[in-house]
Design a protein around this motif. Sequence first.
Motif, short mmCIF file in Angstrom:
data_model
loop_
_atom_site.label_atom_id
_atom_site.label_comp_id
_atom_site.label_asym_id
_atom_site.label_seq_id
_atom_site.Cartn_x
_atom_site.Cartn_y
_atom_site.Cartn_z
N UNK A 95 0.73 -1.19 0.22
CA UNK A 95 0.07 0.00 0.06
C UNK A 95 0.81 1.24 -0.17
N UNK A 96 0.24 2.53 -0.08
CA UNK A 96 0.72 3.57 -0.23
C UNK A 96 1.57 3.93 1.01
N UNK A 97 1.26 4.00 2.25
CA UNK A 97 1.87 4.65 3.27
C UNK A 97 3.27 3.70 3.48
N UNK A 98 3.12 2.26 3.50
CA UNK A 98 4.51 1.65 3.58
C UNK A 98 5.17 2.05 2.53
N UNK A 99 4.81 2.30 1.15
CA UNK A 99 5.67 2.61 -0.01
C UNK A 99 6.31 3.94 0.41
N UNK A 100 5.60 4.88 0.86
CA UNK A 100 6.06 6.33 1.18
C UNK A 100 7.18 6.10 2.18
N UNK A 101 6.97 5.38 3.48
CA UNK A 101 8.25 4.89 4.43
C UNK A 101 9.40 4.46 3.79
N UNK A 102 9.15 3.55 2.90
CA UNK A 102 10.36 3.13 2.16
C UNK A 102 10.87 4.01 1.51
N UNK A 103 10.29 4.80 0.75
CA UNK A 103 10.85 5.80 -0.17
C UNK A 103 11.70 7.07 0.74
N UNK A 326 2.26 10.70 -6.16
CA UNK A 326 1.76 11.63 -5.49
C UNK A 326 2.26 11.44 -3.77
N UNK A 327 3.00 10.87 -3.78
CA UNK A 327 3.67 10.69 -2.40
C UNK A 327 5.00 11.49 -1.82
N UNK A 328 5.23 12.22 -2.68
CA UNK A 328 6.49 13.06 -2.24
C UNK A 328 5.78 14.39 -3.00
N UNK A 329 6.66 15.54 -2.40
CA UNK A 329 6.23 16.86 -2.87
C UNK A 329 6.33 16.87 -4.48
N UNK A 377 19.14 2.05 5.48
CA UNK A 377 18.87 1.14 4.46
C UNK A 377 18.32 -0.02 4.56
N UNK A 378 18.37 -0.66 5.57
CA UNK A 378 17.91 -1.97 5.72
C UNK A 378 16.40 -2.09 5.94
N UNK A 379 15.71 -0.85 6.06
CA UNK A 379 14.48 -0.72 6.31
C UNK A 379 13.63 -1.25 4.98
N UNK A 380 14.10 -0.37 3.64
CA UNK A 380 13.67 -0.69 2.49
C UNK A 380 14.24 -2.44 2.14
N UNK A 381 15.23 -2.93 2.34
CA UNK A 381 15.76 -4.12 2.18
C UNK A 381 14.62 -4.88 2.81
N UNK A 433 17.34 6.76 13.36
CA UNK A 433 16.67 6.30 12.29
C UNK A 433 15.14 6.20 12.30
N UNK A 434 14.54 5.60 13.58
CA UNK A 434 13.19 5.66 13.56
C UNK A 434 12.86 7.19 13.78
N UNK A 435 13.43 7.90 14.54
CA UNK A 435 12.94 9.30 14.57
C UNK A 435 12.85 9.74 13.31
N UNK A 436 13.82 9.78 12.51
CA UNK A 436 13.95 10.35 10.99
C UNK A 436 12.90 9.96 10.18
N UNK A 437 12.31 8.66 10.62
CA UNK A 437 11.32 8.06 9.75
C UNK A 437 10.02 8.67 10.10
N UNK A 438 9.89 8.81 11.41
CA UNK A 438 8.61 9.38 11.95
C UNK A 438 8.58 10.76 11.47
N UNK A 439 9.55 11.36 11.29
CA UNK A 439 9.54 12.90 10.88
C UNK A 439 9.00 13.06 9.60
#
Length: 468
Positions: A95-103, A326-329, A377-381, A433-439
């Motif tokens: 789905x879109x939101x997991x896709x966004x977090x990976x990007x 439509x998931x990034x500016x 890196x390993x999150x998208x992996x 890394x988690x903090x930067x993901x949540x941002x």
Amino acid sequence: MALADRTGAAGERTEDGTKGGRLGLPQAVALVVGNIVGTGIFLLPASLAAFGTVSILAFGIVTLGALALAVVFGRLGRRLPASGGPYAYAREGFGEFPGFLNAWSFWITAWAGNAGIAFAWVGYVVYFADAAFGLDWSGVPAQVVIGLTGLWIPALINLAGVTRMGLFQLVTTVVKFAPLVFVAIVGLFFVKAGNFGPFNATDGSWIGALSVSAALVLFAYSGVESAGIAAEKVSDPERNIGRASVYGTLACAVLYMLGTVVVFGTVPHDRLVNSTAPFADAINAMFGGGVWSVVMAALAIVSGLGALNGWTLLVAEMPMAAACDGLFPKMFTRMRGGNVPWVGIVVGTALTSATFVLAFAAENAFTTILLLAAFTTVVPYLFSAAAQLFWLTTDGRRAAGGHLAWNMALAVVALLFSFWMIFGAGADAVFQGTFMLLVGIPVYIWVKASRGEYGPKETTHIVTGELR
């Protein structure tokens, strides 16, 4: 815009007969190799030496995991040859939101990791300037200027177009192999057992040292997904993404393992821990200094520029792919010359520059950046391996016969390997890394709201006092 729509548009034939691609198999392999082999590997032995020779064992384990990931990315690229690679796989599978977090996670990896490459690159420039010309550029102001120059040269090359970027990548990849091949082969004749140091050089357990050093090694292999991310710029992506990923990773694996063993075995452990140019020090140990160490430093400098060149492309490609969906500016979709995502290049290089400057205020900056980049890196992996496992489980009929079991095994290995790498990155890197993901979550909300997309409409009906 759906992924299938973007892939279809990219699949239209161009005048050269490719499916919207600009990079053939040699250039795609060069992109993978060039992004994997940066200046990180030229400084990494010094960082690994602090953990002891257990890090050589970590190198072997991570190499197997990297090869499993390369094969998985090849399978995914064949199934979904869309720009964005891991982002596209996560979005299509979950789905879109997991896709966004990976990007978002990979985008952090790209520009933060470039700061780590630049940090190591500066060490070799300083070494070269001193050894070749007697110039002392070891001061912080000089190093900052050198690093910023090294970051913006590849940015300008990328802004000049994909063709020029691919040519530069191919040339620098050939050049960067020279020092690794030389040290890996010739250096074996100079290895001394007494130089290796203790198995575990830390105060903790060897298992902990193995995990952390493995996370550092993962950064050295970061880039196995490069061909998949630039899928829409690769000719015949269904075939070439997998081949480029595996060929590039295999070539790097052989040189990495041999090169690391040689550096450990030629430079005394106490000296290696504090080295800023371990491969040049290895040459000095073999031949007593002189012109060879200067040549080694010069080749390492070229290698770093090649790595920054390739990663600058990826730092723009990932947000562009997400922005097209439509998931990034939307600004990340702006092109120059038809195929140069100039906004992504400029914004990414600016963020890298800021991270690089701030790194000089931190202790053990190189290791800190590498562990943070390893986590992001390993999150998208992990999501890519999970997407492959999901598709094989739900639509495994497409993998005929014994291929299903083989592909399932590879996906499971890649998934477990990713979990281990998250553990190995350490609590600090995982927290940062988690903090930067949540941002990224407010960014996602802002982007969706600016497009007038507020989620599914939900209604409630109140009947006789009950909420249904």
